[in-house]
Design a protein around this motif. Structure first.
Motif, PDB file in Angstrom:
ATOM      1  N   ASP A 106      97.480 -65.574   4.631  1.00 44.40           N
ATOM      2  CA  ASP A 106      97.848 -65.002   3.341  1.00 44.40           C
ATOM      3  C   ASP A 106      96.807 -65.297   2.261  1.00 44.40           C
ATOM      4  N   SER A 107      96.174 -66.439   2.346  1.00 43.12           N
ATOM      5  CA  SER A 107      95.235 -66.853   1.319  1.00 43.12           C
ATOM      6  C   SER A 107      93.963 -66.012   1.268  1.00 43.12           C
ATOM      7  N   VAL A 108      93.681 -65.262   2.336  1.00 41.43           N
ATOM      8  CA  VAL A 108      92.448 -64.481   2.377  1.00 41.43           C
ATOM      9  C   VAL A 108      92.693 -62.985   2.483  1.00 41.43           C
ATOM     10  N   LYS A 109      93.923 -62.561   2.605  1.00 42.68           N
ATOM     11  CA  LYS A 109      94.227 -61.131   2.716  1.00 42.68           C
ATOM     12  C   LYS A 109      93.698 -60.367   1.507  1.00 42.68           C
ATOM     13  N   GLY A 110      93.055 -59.250   1.791  1.00 41.57           N
ATOM     14  CA  GLY A 110      92.483 -58.439   0.739  1.00 41.57           C
ATOM     15  C   GLY A 110      91.089 -58.848   0.334  1.00 41.57           C
ATOM     16  N   ARG A 111      90.639 -60.008   0.792  1.00 44.82           N
ATOM     17  CA  ARG A 111      89.302 -60.491   0.452  1.00 44.82           C
ATOM     18  C   ARG A 111      88.387 -60.624   1.664  1.00 44.82           C
ATOM     19  N   PHE A 112      88.954 -61.016   2.801  1.00 42.68           N
ATOM     20  CA  PHE A 112      88.172 -61.224   4.018  1.00 42.68           C
ATOM     21  C   PHE A 112      88.452 -60.105   5.014  1.00 42.68           C
ATOM     22  N   THR A 113      87.450 -59.763   5.803  1.00 39.34           N
ATOM     23  CA  THR A 113      87.596 -58.767   6.850  1.00 39.34           C
ATOM     24  C   THR A 113      86.933 -59.262   8.127  1.00 39.34           C
ATOM     25  N   ILE A 114      87.683 -59.260   9.223  1.00 35.44           N
ATOM     26  CA  ILE A 114      87.124 -59.624  10.516  1.00 35.44           C
ATOM     27  C   ILE A 114      86.830 -58.351  11.301  1.00 35.44           C
ATOM     28  N   SER A 115      85.726 -58.358  12.027  1.00 37.98           N
ATOM     29  CA  SER A 115      85.360 -57.224  12.852  1.00 37.98           C
ATOM     30  C   SER A 115      84.571 -57.711  14.057  1.00 37.98           C
ATOM     31  N   ARG A 116      84.430 -56.848  15.043  1.00 38.98           N
ATOM     32  CA  ARG A 116      83.648 -57.214  16.216  1.00 38.98           C
ATOM     33  C   ARG A 116      82.759 -56.053  16.638  1.00 38.98           C
ATOM     34  N   ASP A 117      81.585 -56.395  17.132  1.00 39.00           N
ATOM     35  CA  ASP A 117      80.593 -55.431  17.555  1.00 39.00           C
ATOM     36  C   ASP A 117      80.302 -55.697  19.026  1.00 39.00           C
ATOM     37  N   SER A 118      80.837 -54.859  19.895  1.00 36.98           N
ATOM     38  CA  SER A 118      80.689 -55.069  21.329  1.00 36.98           C
ATOM     39  C   SER A 118      79.233 -54.964  21.784  1.00 36.98           C
ATOM     40  N   ALA A 119      78.466 -54.089  21.157  1.00 33.12           N
ATOM     41  CA  ALA A 119      77.071 -53.908  21.534  1.00 33.12           C
ATOM     42  C   ALA A 119      76.247 -55.167  21.292  1.00 33.12           C
ATOM     43  N   ARG A 120      76.625 -55.945  20.297  1.00 32.41           N
ATOM     44  CA  ARG A 120      75.894 -57.164  19.943  1.00 32.41           C
ATOM     45  C   ARG A 120      76.602 -58.431  20.390  1.00 32.41           C
ATOM     46  N   ASN A 121      77.763 -58.307  21.028  1.00 26.63           N
ATOM     47  CA  ASN A 121      78.564 -59.466  21.424  1.00 26.63           C
ATOM     48  C   ASN A 121      78.760 -60.420  20.248  1.00 26.63           C
ATOM     49  N   THR A 122      79.148 -59.862  19.124  1.00 31.40           N
ATOM     50  CA  THR A 122      79.230 -60.629  17.889  1.00 31.40           C
ATOM     51  C   THR A 122      80.508 -60.293  17.127  1.00 31.40           C
ATOM     52  N   VAL A 123      81.106 -61.320  16.554  1.00 30.46           N
ATOM     53  CA  VAL A 123      82.226 -61.135  15.644  1.00 30.46           C
ATOM     54  C   VAL A 123      81.766 -61.534  14.250  1.00 30.46           C
ATOM     55  N   TYR A 124      82.280 -60.846  13.249  1.00 27.87           N
ATOM     56  CA  TYR A 124      81.878 -61.075  11.872  1.00 27.87           C
ATOM     57  C   TYR A 124      83.080 -61.430  11.008  1.00 27.87           C
ATOM     58  N   LEU A 125      82.810 -62.167   9.962  1.00 30.60           N
ATOM     59  CA  LEU A 125      83.798 -62.404   8.925  1.00 30.60           C
ATOM     60  C   LEU A 125      83.140 -62.092   7.590  1.00 30.60           C
ATOM     61  N   GLN A 126      83.503 -60.954   7.030  1.00 31.95           N
ATOM     62  CA  GLN A 126      83.014 -60.574   5.714  1.00 31.95           C
ATOM     63  C   GLN A 126      83.922 -61.210   4.669  1.00 31.95           C
ATOM     64  N   MET A 127      83.349 -62.010   3.794  1.00 33.84           N
ATOM     65  CA  MET A 127      84.111 -62.745   2.799  1.00 33.84           C
ATOM     66  C   MET A 127      83.681 -62.276   1.416  1.00 33.84           C
ATOM     67  N   ASN A 128      84.605 -61.673   0.702  1.00 37.08           N
ATOM     68  CA  ASN A 128      84.357 -61.184  -0.648  1.00 37.08           C
ATOM     69  C   ASN A 128      85.229 -61.930  -1.649  1.00 37.08           C
ATOM     70  N   SER A 129      84.862 -61.825  -2.904  1.00 39.26           N
ATOM     71  CA  SER A 129      85.618 -62.463  -3.987  1.00 39.26           C
ATOM     72  C   SER A 129      85.910 -63.921  -3.679  1.00 39.26           C
ATOM     73  N   LEU A 130      84.885 -64.627  -3.283  1.00 35.86           N
ATOM     74  CA  LEU A 130      85.054 -66.013  -2.856  1.00 35.86           C
ATOM     75  C   LEU A 130      85.510 -66.908  -4.003  1.00 35.86           C
ATOM     76  N   LYS A 131      86.343 -67.868  -3.652  1.00 35.89           N
ATOM     77  CA  LYS A 131      86.897 -68.825  -4.596  1.00 35.89           C
ATOM     78  C   LYS A 131      86.483 -70.230  -4.204  1.00 35.89           C
ATOM     79  N   PRO A 132      86.464 -71.161  -5.154  1.00 35.22           N
ATOM     80  CA  PRO A 132      86.128 -72.545  -4.797  1.00 35.22           C
ATOM     81  C   PRO A 132      87.008 -73.105  -3.689  1.00 35.22           C
ATOM     82  N   GLU A 133      88.266 -72.702  -3.631  1.00 29.96           N
ATOM     83  CA  GLU A 133      89.154 -73.191  -2.593  1.00 29.96           C
ATOM     84  C   GLU A 133      88.821 -72.656  -1.202  1.00 29.96           C
ATOM     85  N   ASP A 134      87.899 -71.714  -1.115  1.00 31.77           N
ATOM     86  CA  ASP A 134      87.415 -71.247   0.177  1.00 31.77           C
ATOM     87  C   ASP A 134      86.369 -72.183   0.772  1.00 31.77           C
TER      88      ASP A 134
END
Length: 121
Positions: free
Chosen positions: A62-90
């Motif tokens: 709940d603390s990151v909903k709307g700000r963070f996005t997880i995704s995966r790229d099968s071609a690169r064997n990589t998972v990502y975490l896009q973090m926006n609107s970061l707060k000190p508590e992150d």
């Protein structure tokens, strides 16, 4: 059998963005669910985000909903975490995690070494 290597952490001011990456090796990428946990100083490790092995479903704390996005790229064997609107508590060490099967679960089978994210106020 699975190795996870995180990258992309660093220092950022409040309101800024970072994108974490986790490279996966040792097992077919599509056979594992992926996700992220984090641990702040003096606190328990907590769940952040997860994605099923197919990429068809995601889940967020709940603390990151709307700000963070997880995704995966099968071609690169990589998972990502896009973090926006970061707060000190992150501010925390962020750990990539993987589990055999459909979902990540509360006790992942594999862990990365962690990458530090620091958000200044």
């Amino acid at each position: 059998q699975v190795q996870l290597v995180e990258s992309g952490g660093g220092l950022v001011q409040a309101g800024g963005s970072l994108r974490l990456s986790c490279a996966v090796s040792g097992r077919t990428f599509s056979s594992v669910a992926m996700g992220w946990f984090r641990q702040a100083p003096g606190k328990e490790r907590e769940f952040v985000a997860a994605i099923t092995r197919s990429g068809g479903s995601t889940n967020y704390a709940d603390s990151v909903k709307g700000r963070f996005t997880i995704s995966r790229d099968s071609a690169r064997n990589t998972v990502y975490l896009q973090m926006n609107s970061l707060k000190p508590e992150d501010t925390a060490v962020y750990y990539c995690a993987a589990s055999r099967g459909y979902g990540l679960g509360s006790t992942p089978d594999y862990w990365g070494q962690g990458t530090q994210v620091t958000v200044s106020s």
